[in-house]
Every structure is written in structure tokens, then in C-alpha cells.
Motif scaffolding. Structure first.
Motif, PDB file in Angstrom:
ATOM      1  N   LEU A  25      69.031  23.963  70.842  1.00 11.77           N
ATOM      2  CA  LEU A  25      68.965  25.024  69.844  1.00 11.77           C
ATOM      3  C   LEU A  25      70.063  26.064  70.042  1.00 11.77           C
ATOM      4  N   GLU A  26      70.508  26.238  71.276  1.00 15.69           N
ATOM      5  CA  GLU A  26      71.618  27.165  71.513  1.00 15.69           C
ATOM      6  C   GLU A  26      72.904  26.636  70.880  1.00 15.69           C
ATOM      7  N   ASP A  27      73.032  25.310  70.802  1.00 12.71           N
ATOM      8  CA  ASP A  27      74.188  24.738  70.104  1.00 12.71           C
ATOM      9  C   ASP A  27      74.123  25.082  68.613  1.00 12.71           C
ATOM     10  N   LEU A  28      72.921  25.039  68.047  1.00  6.02           N
ATOM     11  CA  LEU A  28      72.756  25.406  66.639  1.00  6.02           C
ATOM     12  C   LEU A  28      73.131  26.867  66.411  1.00  6.02           C
ATOM     13  N   ARG A  29      72.711  27.744  67.329  1.00 11.17           N
ATOM     14  CA  ARG A  29      73.050  29.169  67.195  1.00 11.17           C
ATOM     15  C   ARG A  29      74.570  29.363  67.242  1.00 11.17           C
ATOM     16  N   ALA A  30      75.218  28.627  68.121  1.00 13.23           N
ATOM     17  CA  ALA A  30      76.677  28.732  68.218  1.00 13.23           C
ATOM     18  C   ALA A  30      77.336  28.283  66.918  1.00 13.23           C
ATOM     19  N   PHE A  31      76.845  27.180  66.351  1.00 15.89           N
ATOM     20  CA  PHE A  31      77.412  26.675  65.093  1.00 15.89           C
ATOM     21  C   PHE A  31      77.195  27.664  63.947  1.00 15.89           C
ATOM     22  N   THR A  55      82.940  27.046  72.216  1.00 18.08           N
ATOM     23  CA  THR A  55      83.620  25.839  71.739  1.00 18.08           C
ATOM     24  C   THR A  55      82.945  24.582  72.288  1.00 18.08           C
ATOM     25  N   ARG A  56      82.568  24.602  73.574  1.00 16.55           N
ATOM     26  CA  ARG A  56      81.901  23.432  74.167  1.00 16.55           C
ATOM     27  C   ARG A  56      80.564  23.151  73.487  1.00 16.55           C
ATOM     28  N   ARG A  57      79.839  24.198  73.141  1.00 18.67           N
ATOM     29  CA  ARG A  57      78.540  23.993  72.483  1.00 18.67           C
ATOM     30  C   ARG A  57      78.718  23.327  71.112  1.00 18.67           C
ATOM     31  N   ILE A  58      79.701  23.784  70.358  1.00 22.17           N
ATOM     32  CA  ILE A  58      79.907  23.199  69.033  1.00 22.17           C
ATOM     33  C   ILE A  58      80.410  21.763  69.156  1.00 22.17           C
ATOM     34  N   GLN A  59      81.285  21.524  70.104  1.00 18.48           N
ATOM     35  CA  GLN A  59      81.763  20.156  70.322  1.00 18.48           C
ATOM     36  C   GLN A  59      80.613  19.229  70.718  1.00 18.48           C
ATOM     37  N   VAL A  77      88.494  29.378  60.736  1.00 20.14           N
ATOM     38  CA  VAL A  77      87.590  28.246  60.915  1.00 20.14           C
ATOM     39  C   VAL A  77      86.858  28.044  59.598  1.00 20.14           C
ATOM     40  N   SER A  78      86.820  26.821  59.133  1.00 18.38           N
ATOM     41  CA  SER A  78      86.095  26.534  57.890  1.00 18.38           C
ATOM     42  C   SER A  78      85.163  25.348  58.100  1.00 18.38           C
ATOM     43  N   LEU A  79      84.237  25.187  57.188  1.00 20.85           N
ATOM     44  CA  LEU A  79      83.238  24.120  57.280  1.00 20.85           C
ATOM     45  C   LEU A  79      83.740  22.840  56.630  1.00 20.85           C
ATOM     46  N   THR A  80      83.412  21.720  57.225  1.00 15.93           N
ATOM     47  CA  THR A  80      83.637  20.430  56.571  1.00 15.93           C
ATOM     48  C   THR A  80      82.557  20.242  55.506  1.00 15.93           C
ATOM     49  N   ALA A  81      82.660  19.197  54.724  1.00 15.52           N
ATOM     50  CA  ALA A  81      81.649  18.918  53.693  1.00 15.52           C
ATOM     51  C   ALA A  81      80.276  18.740  54.334  1.00 15.52           C
ATOM     52  N   VAL A  82      80.213  18.006  55.453  1.00 20.11           N
ATOM     53  CA  VAL A  82      78.941  17.821  56.153  1.00 20.11           C
ATOM     54  C   VAL A  82      78.476  19.147  56.740  1.00 20.11           C
ATOM     55  N   GLY A  83      79.430  19.931  57.249  1.00 14.15           N
ATOM     56  CA  GLY A  83      79.076  21.231  57.812  1.00 14.15           C
ATOM     57  C   GLY A  83      78.447  22.147  56.782  1.00 14.15           C
ATOM     58  N   ARG A  84      78.979  22.145  55.541  1.00 16.37           N
ATOM     59  CA  ARG A  84      78.395  22.973  54.470  1.00 16.37           C
ATOM     60  C   ARG A  84      76.977  22.525  54.150  1.00 16.37           C
ATOM     61  N   ASP A  85      76.751  21.221  54.186  1.00 13.47           N
ATOM     62  CA  ASP A  85      75.400  20.704  53.920  1.00 13.47           C
ATOM     63  C   ASP A  85      74.435  21.022  55.073  1.00 13.47           C
ATOM     64  N   PHE A  86      74.981  21.003  56.274  1.00  9.12           N
ATOM     65  CA  PHE A  86      74.141  21.190  57.466  1.00  9.12           C
ATOM     66  C   PHE A  86      73.808  22.653  57.744  1.00  9.12           C
ATOM     67  N   LEU A  87      74.676  23.596  57.324  1.00  8.10           N
ATOM     68  CA  LEU A  87      74.483  25.008  57.668  1.00  8.10           C
ATOM     69  C   LEU A  87      73.126  25.563  57.223  1.00  8.10           C
ATOM     70  N   PRO A  88      72.700  25.392  55.964  1.00  3.24           N
ATOM     71  CA  PRO A  88      71.376  25.943  55.587  1.00  3.24           C
ATOM     72  C   PRO A  88      70.223  25.298  56.357  1.00  3.24           C
ATOM     73  N   ARG A  89      70.390  24.016  56.736  1.00  2.27           N
ATOM     74  CA  ARG A  89      69.342  23.353  57.503  1.00  2.27           C
ATOM     75  C   ARG A  89      69.263  23.941  58.916  1.00  2.27           C
ATOM     76  N   ALA A  90      70.427  24.199  59.490  1.00  2.00           N
ATOM     77  CA  ALA A  90      70.451  24.805  60.830  1.00  2.00           C
ATOM     78  C   ALA A  90      69.846  26.202  60.796  1.00  2.00           C
ATOM     79  N   ARG A  91      70.201  26.974  59.756  1.00  2.00           N
ATOM     80  CA  ARG A  91      69.598  28.308  59.619  1.00  2.00           C
ATOM     81  C   ARG A  91      68.076  28.200  59.508  1.00  2.00           C
TER      82      ARG A  91
END
Length: 318
Positions: A25-31, A55-59, A77-91
Motif C-alpha cells: 500500500l505504501e507503493d500505491l501512496r507513492a504512485f 522512485t524504487r517504490r513506483i518501479q 512526470v505524466s501518466l501513461t494510458a494505463v496509469g490514468r485508468d489505474f489512478l482513480p482505483r488506487a485512490r
């Protein structure tokens, strides 16, 4: 397509998937922090990490999911297409976790929760409301579930862990439970105000032989208490009516059909327009009402607090 990418795009992506995929979950917070601030340095400062640790957590998160979530350039830093889809789920996952932790904290601090009690009907009517009223004034969000039942059912509910504890009679206990006495009360004679015994200062059990006596059935804990006490004194009133509930006894008394011996808390609390009460003597028969519980069983903080309040307000000799 790898399983991790399927999970990212799944509409039901949830905490189960986090556990299944071993995501920290700390990786999610970092992202989330990096995606929102679009800066590794600002994100690292906001969650109190060094920039290399962030950086290590996001990697690590990207490696677990099997897809890149962020696009890195020299300026931003910008989001990839998957990153944009994943961000609301991570939140959503982080919000759900925070809500769950707050709920647990509230329960621990007794601001919410449920107290389950099994209780003999007379105690449920007589002194349980008094303690619940005082308790809810201090902890208004805590809910109660009350099972009003006979002494044996109360005991079984406690043994089966269906309730936090029970309020019942001494004598209905078991070697697997502990009994904490709350109150000792006498059995009194109940009769109509126009009955010949109504004006007496006291009545002996032996005198009840001349009157139609109402008693409860042998399965009742109250009947057992009376029978044991009267057997020792060699006194046995002959029942004319036998009922299953003390409230039925009062109904027959009020109708003028007989007299009954009832514990004090089963009788009207104040002066009654029809029913009079008289002390019963020779012998003086009493019953002890208390809390029955399984020693060592873990109760919720709310149940533990209510249990302590119950003892402090009603405990014999307290």
C-alpha cells in the motif's frame, strides 16, 4: 496478456487483488502522490521519503503490475494510458483503507460498535434500561442487541458465544462460565388489593396453603430457587395454577384468580391500582441476579465498557 494487466483493467479491482498480487500500500501512496503532483521531488517530500526511495517504490509497483504507469521526462512526470485508468482505483483503495482504519479506531475508542446481551426478561425490564440510558448518554453511537430469554437460554447463548455476556440467575451457571452477582432480591407475595392478605405486614409461605397459589413451571429458574428453599424449610404450597411466564402470574393475580410469589423486579415498580405486595417469610426466599460470561473471552471495547458500568452501578455490596 499477463494476469496483472487484467487485474488493472478489471472493474472489480479491489483490496483482494492487492493481497493476491502482493502490492504494498505504501507503493500505491507513492504512485498517487507522484501522479497528483507530477513531480518526484514534491511527491517524496509530501510522504516523507527520499526521492530515490520514492522512485524504487513506483518501479516496484510497475514491476508487480507488469505495465508502466508513469512517463518520465526531464521536466515533468505524466501518466501513461494505463496509469490514468489505474489512478482513480488506487485512490479508491487508499480511501477505503483510511475509512476502515477510522472505523476500527472509533470502535476501539467506543464511539461506535455493538453490544450483544442475553438477559432474563425481568432484568431486561427492571434495571437494564437504567444502565443503557446512562451508557448511551456517554456513547450515543453504540448499538445494542438484547436477547430476552429464560435462564437456560441465556446460559447457552453465552456458551455458544452468540452474545458478549448474559444477565441471569445464580444457579443457572456452568463450570465453563463465571458469575458476577449484581443484585439480590426477595420473593414477595402478589395479591389483589381487596384480597384478605393484602393488608398484612408479612405472610408466611405456610399460609399460602389456604389460597389459590399461582406458580411458574419447573423449567423456570425461579421455580427451582423457590423449590430448593422451601424444601429445606419443609414448606410446600400446593400450586393451583401453573404458568410459564411471570407476567402471566400477574395477569391471574390481577384478575383475582389467585396469589403468586414473584421476585421484586417482576412486580410493578410503584404503587399499583390493583395489585398489592406483601413480604413473604418463614423462610425468606431470595434470588441473585448477575452477569454470566466465559472467562478469558475477548469482548469488544464497547461491550467491555458496558460490562464495567453494569457492575459499578448494580454490583452487590458495591
Amino acid at each position: 496478456m499477463p494476469e496483472s494487466l487484467d487485474c488493472v483493467k478489471c472493474n472489480d479491482w479491489n483490496v483482494y487483488c492487492v493481497r493476491h498480487m502482493n502490492i504494498d500500500l505504501e507503493d500505491l501512496r507513492a504512485f498517487v502522490a507522484t501522479a497528483e503532483m507530477q513531480s518526484f521531488r514534491a511527491a517524496a517530500d509530501s510522504i516523507h521519503l527520499s526521492q530515490p526511495a520514492l522512485t524504487r517504490r513506483i518501479q516496484k509497483l510497475e514491476a508487480t503490475l507488469g505495465v508502466p504507469l508513469l512517463e518520465r521526462t526531464t521536466r515533468r512526470v505524466s501518466l501513461t494510458a494505463v496509469g490514468r485508468d489505474f489512478l482513480p482505483r488506487a485512490r479508491g483503495l487508499l480511501d477505503d483503507l483510511e475509512t476502515s482504519l477510522m472505523s476500527v479506531r472509533e470502535i476501539a475508542e467506543r464511539r461506535s460498535g455493538l453490544v450483544s446481551i442475553a438477559c432474563i426478561p425481568t432484568a431486561a425490564y427492571y434495571f437494564l434500561p437504567d444502565v443503557i440510558s446512562a451508557f448511551t448518554a456517554e456513547f450515543p453511537a453504540i448499538r445494542f442487541r438484547i436477547l430476552d430469554a429464560g435462564a437456560n437460554e441465556v446460559l447457552q447463548s453465552v456458551l455458544n458465544r452468540e452474545v458478549d455476556f448474559g444477565i441471569t440467575l445464580l444457579g443457572a451457571d456452568d463450570t465453563d462460565v463465571a458469575f458476577d452477582p449484581l443484585i439480590e432480591e426477595p420473593f414477595l407475595l402478589a395479591c389483589r388489593r381487596d384480597h384478605p392478605l393484602a393488608g398484612r405486614s408479612s405472610v408466611s409461605w405456610e399460609e399460602l396453603a389456604d389460597h389459590r397459589f399461582v406458580t411458574v413451571g419447573r423449567s423456570s429458574g425461579n421455580r427451582l430457587i423457590m423449590d430448593l428453599a422451601l424444601a429445606k424449610a419443609n414448606v410446600r404450597p400446593r400450586p393451583f395454577f401453573e404458568v410459564q411466564h411471570l407476567s402471566t402470574s400477574l395477569g391471574l393475580v390481577e384478575a383475582g384468580l389467585g396469589v403468586a410469589a414473584l421476585p421484586r423486579m417482576a412486580l410493578p415498580a410503584g404503587p399499583h391500582h390493583t395489585i398489592a405486595t406483601v413480604p413473604l417469610i418463614l423462610p425468606n426466599v431470595t434470588r441473585t441476579v448477575g452477569v454470566v460470561r466465559v472467562p478469558g473471552s475477548r469482548r469488544s471495547p464497547a461491550a467491555e465498557q458496558f460490562y464495567e458500568m453494569l457492575l459499578s452501578r448494580w454490583r452487590v455490596g458495591g
